[in-house]
Design a protein around this motif. Structure first.
Motif, PDB file in Angstrom:
ATOM      1  N   TYR A 144      22.545  47.874  37.051  1.00 30.84           N
ATOM      2  CA  TYR A 144      23.279  48.413  35.902  1.00 30.84           C
ATOM      3  C   TYR A 144      24.315  49.432  36.361  1.00 30.84           C
ATOM      4  CZ  TYR A 144      24.039  50.867  31.452  1.00 30.84           C
ATOM      5  OH  TYR A 144      24.594  51.457  30.355  1.00 30.84           O
ATOM      6  N   GLU A 145      23.899  50.335  37.223  1.00 29.73           N
ATOM      7  CA  GLU A 145      24.815  51.352  37.724  1.00 29.73           C
ATOM      8  C   GLU A 145      25.938  50.715  38.543  1.00 29.73           C
ATOM      9  OE1 GLU A 145      25.003  54.539  37.071  1.00 29.73           O
ATOM     10  OE2 GLU A 145      23.327  54.344  35.683  1.00 29.73           O
ATOM     11  N   THR A 146      25.588  49.694  39.335  1.00 29.83           N
ATOM     12  CA  THR A 146      26.594  49.031  40.157  1.00 29.83           C
ATOM     13  C   THR A 146      27.652  48.354  39.303  1.00 29.83           C
ATOM     14  OG1 THR A 146      25.010  48.651  41.951  1.00 29.83           O
ATOM     15  CG2 THR A 146      26.964  47.248  41.907  1.00 29.83           C
ATOM     16  N   VAL A 147      27.201  47.656  38.259  1.00 30.00           N
ATOM     17  CA  VAL A 147      28.146  46.949  37.374  1.00 30.00           C
ATOM     18  C   VAL A 147      29.163  47.916  36.788  1.00 30.00           C
ATOM     19  CG1 VAL A 147      28.345  45.795  35.140  1.00 30.00           C
ATOM     20  CG2 VAL A 147      26.651  45.005  36.805  1.00 30.00           C
ATOM     21  N   PHE A 148      28.687  49.034  36.274  1.00 28.03           N
ATOM     22  CA  PHE A 148      29.608  49.951  35.615  1.00 28.03           C
ATOM     23  C   PHE A 148      30.387  50.802  36.607  1.00 28.03           C
ATOM     24  CE2 PHE A 148      27.097  48.619  32.046  1.00 28.03           C
ATOM     25  CZ  PHE A 148      28.045  48.561  31.037  1.00 28.03           C
ATOM     26  N   ARG A 149      29.834  51.014  37.793  1.00 30.82           N
ATOM     27  CA  ARG A 149      30.619  51.689  38.834  1.00 30.82           C
ATOM     28  C   ARG A 149      31.780  50.806  39.268  1.00 30.82           C
ATOM     29  NH1 ARG A 149      27.015  52.111  42.279  1.00 30.82           N
ATOM     30  NH2 ARG A 149      27.599  50.438  43.694  1.00 30.82           N
ATOM     31  N   GLU A 150      31.502  49.525  39.470  1.00 33.20           N
ATOM     32  CA  GLU A 150      32.566  48.603  39.864  1.00 33.20           C
ATOM     33  C   GLU A 150      33.610  48.452  38.757  1.00 33.20           C
ATOM     34  OE1 GLU A 150      30.487  45.064  40.891  1.00 33.20           O
ATOM     35  OE2 GLU A 150      29.936  45.775  42.901  1.00 33.20           O
ATOM     36  N   LEU A 151      33.150  48.408  37.508  1.00 33.34           N
ATOM     37  CA  LEU A 151      34.100  48.336  36.403  1.00 33.34           C
ATOM     38  C   LEU A 151      34.956  49.594  36.344  1.00 33.34           C
ATOM     39  CD1 LEU A 151      35.218  46.925  33.909  1.00 33.34           C
ATOM     40  CD2 LEU A 151      33.380  47.983  32.571  1.00 33.34           C
ATOM     41  N   ARG A 152      34.321  50.758  36.542  1.00 38.92           N
ATOM     42  CA  ARG A 152      35.073  52.016  36.525  1.00 38.92           C
ATOM     43  C   ARG A 152      36.120  52.029  37.644  1.00 38.92           C
ATOM     44  NH1 ARG A 152      31.088  54.935  36.767  1.00 38.92           N
ATOM     45  NH2 ARG A 152      31.033  55.430  38.987  1.00 38.92           N
ATOM     46  N   GLU A 153      35.743  51.562  38.836  1.00 39.52           N
ATOM     47  CA  GLU A 153      36.682  51.519  39.953  1.00 39.52           C
ATOM     48  C   GLU A 153      37.841  50.578  39.661  1.00 39.52           C
ATOM     49  OE1 GLU A 153      34.231  50.463  43.238  1.00 39.52           O
ATOM     50  OE2 GLU A 153      33.504  52.508  43.564  1.00 39.52           O
ATOM     51  N   PHE A 154      37.530  49.448  38.984  1.00 35.32           N
ATOM     52  CA  PHE A 154      38.587  48.510  38.625  1.00 35.32           C
ATOM     53  C   PHE A 154      39.533  49.134  37.603  1.00 35.32           C
ATOM     54  CE2 PHE A 154      40.298  45.178  35.896  1.00 35.32           C
ATOM     55  CZ  PHE A 154      40.860  44.327  36.831  1.00 35.32           C
ATOM     56  N   VAL A 155      38.961  49.752  36.576  1.00 33.48           N
ATOM     57  CA  VAL A 155      39.775  50.371  35.522  1.00 33.48           C
ATOM     58  C   VAL A 155      40.654  51.471  36.101  1.00 33.48           C
ATOM     59  CG1 VAL A 155      39.660  51.783  33.425  1.00 33.48           C
ATOM     60  CG2 VAL A 155      38.202  49.760  33.655  1.00 33.48           C
ATOM     61  N   GLU A 156      40.131  52.196  37.083  1.00 28.89           N
ATOM     62  CA  GLU A 156      40.890  53.268  37.721  1.00 28.89           C
ATOM     63  C   GLU A 156      41.824  52.746  38.802  1.00 28.89           C
ATOM     64  OE1 GLU A 156      37.871  55.912  39.070  1.00 28.89           O
ATOM     65  OE2 GLU A 156      37.421  56.697  37.061  1.00 28.89           O
ATOM     66  N   GLY A 157      41.825  51.422  39.017  1.00 33.30           N
ATOM     67  CA  GLY A 157      42.717  50.818  40.006  1.00 33.30           C
ATOM     68  C   GLY A 157      42.271  51.017  41.430  1.00 33.30           C
ATOM     69  N   ARG A 158      40.990  51.337  41.651  1.00 31.01           N
ATOM     70  CA  ARG A 158      40.515  51.640  42.999  1.00 31.01           C
ATOM     71  C   ARG A 158      39.897  50.445  43.709  1.00 31.01           C
ATOM     72  NH1 ARG A 158      36.485  55.076  43.104  1.00 31.01           N
ATOM     73  NH2 ARG A 158      36.099  55.349  40.882  1.00 31.01           N
ATOM     74  N   GLU A 159      39.802  49.297  43.029  1.00 28.72           N
ATOM     75  CA  GLU A 159      39.330  48.087  43.689  1.00 28.72           C
ATOM     76  C   GLU A 159      39.918  46.870  42.993  1.00 28.72           C
ATOM     77  OE1 GLU A 159      37.128  45.885  40.925  1.00 28.72           O
ATOM     78  OE2 GLU A 159      36.796  45.435  43.034  1.00 28.72           O
ATOM     79  N   GLY A 160      39.899  45.747  43.699  1.00 31.34           N
ATOM     80  CA  GLY A 160      40.432  44.519  43.136  1.00 31.34           C
ATOM     81  C   GLY A 160      41.373  43.834  44.108  1.00 31.34           C
ATOM     82  N   ILE A 161      42.015  42.783  43.627  1.00 34.25           N
ATOM     83  CA  ILE A 161      42.974  42.001  44.408  1.00 34.25           C
ATOM     84  C   ILE A 161      44.275  41.916  43.627  1.00 34.25           C
ATOM     85  CG2 ILE A 161      43.464  39.766  45.484  1.00 34.25           C
ATOM     86  CD1 ILE A 161      40.443  39.284  45.591  1.00 34.25           C
ATOM     87  N   ILE A 162      45.380  42.152  44.310  1.00 35.67           N
ATOM     88  CA  ILE A 162      46.704  41.983  43.720  1.00 35.67           C
ATOM     89  C   ILE A 162      47.355  40.782  44.398  1.00 35.67           C
ATOM     90  CG2 ILE A 162      48.938  43.032  43.249  1.00 35.67           C
ATOM     91  CD1 ILE A 162      47.615  45.757  43.641  1.00 35.67           C
ATOM     92  N   ARG A 163      47.756  39.806  43.602  1.00 36.12           N
ATOM     93  CA  ARG A 163      48.369  38.583  44.136  1.00 36.12           C
ATOM     94  C   ARG A 163      49.845  38.576  43.747  1.00 36.12           C
ATOM     95  NH1 ARG A 163      44.538  34.813  40.873  1.00 36.12           N
ATOM     96  NH2 ARG A 163      45.231  36.386  39.383  1.00 36.12           N
TER      97      ARG A 163
END
Length: 314
Positions: A78-97
């Motif tokens: 649960y914590e991992t899911v929302f940590r990863e979502l928070r990082e995505f929303v803050e632009g701190r993780e993901g892929i830019i194509r």
């Protein structure tokens, strides 16, 4: 057996960790009676006692021991899911194509990436290079998040924000007599061997427009897909060419020079191409801001000669 809520799992884990209703209640920010009722509700829902209690100790029963690792895993997930979502929303993780033209990629992307990566080290950037309409198509299909390219058909499903103008210039060898002239009109190509890009490129279409407007007759040679091939052929004495300033920077050959072309002076617009119906991720939005900054640098000519040869040789 009823399922437990996340708050109930948290209460169970805190009591299992502390072995004390008092300490667990304090850390959870609730009263002891409230925690006691929560544990009773949990045991009622699962249908088995999870804790053995007496006046001095609280210990897990075998059923409690069995539940403990599963509860810990659920809470961690649960914590991992929302940590990863928070990082995505803050632009701190993901892929830019990103889809782009090779000439634009070499001039715009390195500087933008250099500024972007220290701020967003968890974001991976993928670059897809091609020419012509295919650059727009990958944005339309969703293969790329956005493109840095000439404008698409704005009557369709793409939108466009201009970044800069990329002028078409005459390019030749340094020892060519044309290099001694500071500025040319299109009549300078009359009767020459013109090394050209392939017909499906936007650059070729613009060059043909300039020749047609000037009524100039040339011998078209080779129809190359890559600007570096055009540069190599001009270097080999196979003719002269018309390219853009960004394309000349991509070739980066010290033995080639460029001169402005006028009457008509033509330039291709370069900008960000996005799909009208799709939002960019926060990371992609942040990167487009760096691209805009790099475009401002290019417009001002504030680049080293190796990156963009804006200074004409004498």
């Amino acid at each position: 057996m009823s399922r437990l809520t996340l708050s109930q799992l948290s209460a169970f884990m805190k009591l299992a960790e502390t072995s004390s209703f008092k300490d667990a209640a304090t850390q959870l920010g609730v009263s002891q009676p409230a925690l006691s009722r929560t544990i009773q509700h949990i045991e009622t829902r699962v249908g088995v006692r999870l804790f053995d209690r007496d006046t001095r100790t609280v210990t897990l029963t075998p059923a409690g021991e069995r539940l403990r690792p599963s509860a810990a895993r659920l809470l961690e997930d649960y914590e991992t899911v929302f940590r990863e979502l928070r990082e995505f929303v803050e632009g701190r993780e993901g892929i830019i194509r990103i889809a782009t033209l090779p000439s634009v990629a070499s001039a715009v992307l390195p500087g933008a990436i250099q500024r972007f990566q220290p701020k967003f080290p968890g974001v991976r950037i993928e670059i897809w290079e091609d020419v012509g309409e295919q650059v727009h198509n990958v944005v339309r299909e969703g293969t790329a998040d956005f493109a840095i390219a000439p404008p698409p058909d704005l009557a369709g499903d793409l939108r466009y924000q201009e970044l800069l103008k990329d002028s078409i210039v005459l390019a030749c060898r340094q020892d060519d007599p044309l290099a001694a002239i500071a500025e040319h009109n299109w009549s300078s190509f009359e009767g020459c061997r013109l090394v050209t890009m392939s017909p499906e490129t936007g650059l070729r279409k613009m060059v043909e427009s300039g020749l047609a407007q000037s009524g100039v007759v040339v011998e078209r040679m080779f129809n190359c897909s890559a600007a570096t091939t055009v540069g190599a052929l001009v270097n080999a004495g196979q003719g002269i060419t018309a390219l853009t300033r960004l394309t000349m920077a991509q070739i980066a050959s010290p033995s080639l020079v460029w001169r402005p072309l006028v009457d008509p002076a033509l330039a291709r617009s370069i900008g960000v191409v996005r799909h009208k119906a799709r939002s960019l991720s926060p990371a992609a939005q942040a990167f487009t801001r760096e691209v805009e900054q790099q475009a401002r640098v290019l417009r001002m000519g504030d680049l080293a000669p190796s990156a963009l040869d804006l200074v004409q040789s004498a």
